[in-house]
Design a protein around this motif. Structure first.
Motif: not given
Length: 134
Positions: A92-110, A114-121
């Protein structure tokens, strides 16, 4: 319990707290599980699961396409920690850093499509993941 006022992002109607049986009928694994469901359901097919204890939504309302994309994103992301490449918190910390998001916004359910495609890639191009079981 805090009252939650959610509007459907697709049609603007209010979302209502309903049991899973409203969505899945007799096929619900847990018919009493709470969901926020668009008031226009099933004409507007958007909903999101809620936490049983707090009744807070687990993300944002999603239509069929977005729900499917979020499932794909979760599968890709979960491989990072389920295969032992890193721990779940580290992933989760890796994903937050890669997406440039704070912890409270780094949830796939939100996330959006486009952002889901980015996570998959990002997950599919993670070093050494290609040699692990899917």
């Amino acid at each position: 319990m805090k009252r939650v006022n959610i509007k459907c992002p697709y049609c603007g109607s209010r979302a209502l707290l309903r049991p899973a049986s409203v969505i899945y009928g007799g096929n619900a694994i847990d018919p009493t599980a709470p969901y926020y469901v668009c008031a226009r359901f099933p004409a507007c097919n958007s909903y999101v699961a809620a936490h049983r204890d707090t009744r807070l939504p687990m993300g944002t309302l999603a239509d069929r396409d977005l729900r499917r994309k979020r499932i794909e994103a979760h599968k890709a992301f979960n491989r990072l920690w389920e295969t032992g490449l890193m721990g779940k918190k580290q992933a989760y910390r890796w994903l937050q850093a890669k997406l440039g998001l704070p912890e409270q916004e780094a949830h796939i359910g939100r996330f959006s499509l486009f952002r889901c495609e980015e996570v998959i890639r990002l997950c599919e191009t993670f070093p050494h993941l290609d040699n692990r079981a899917a």
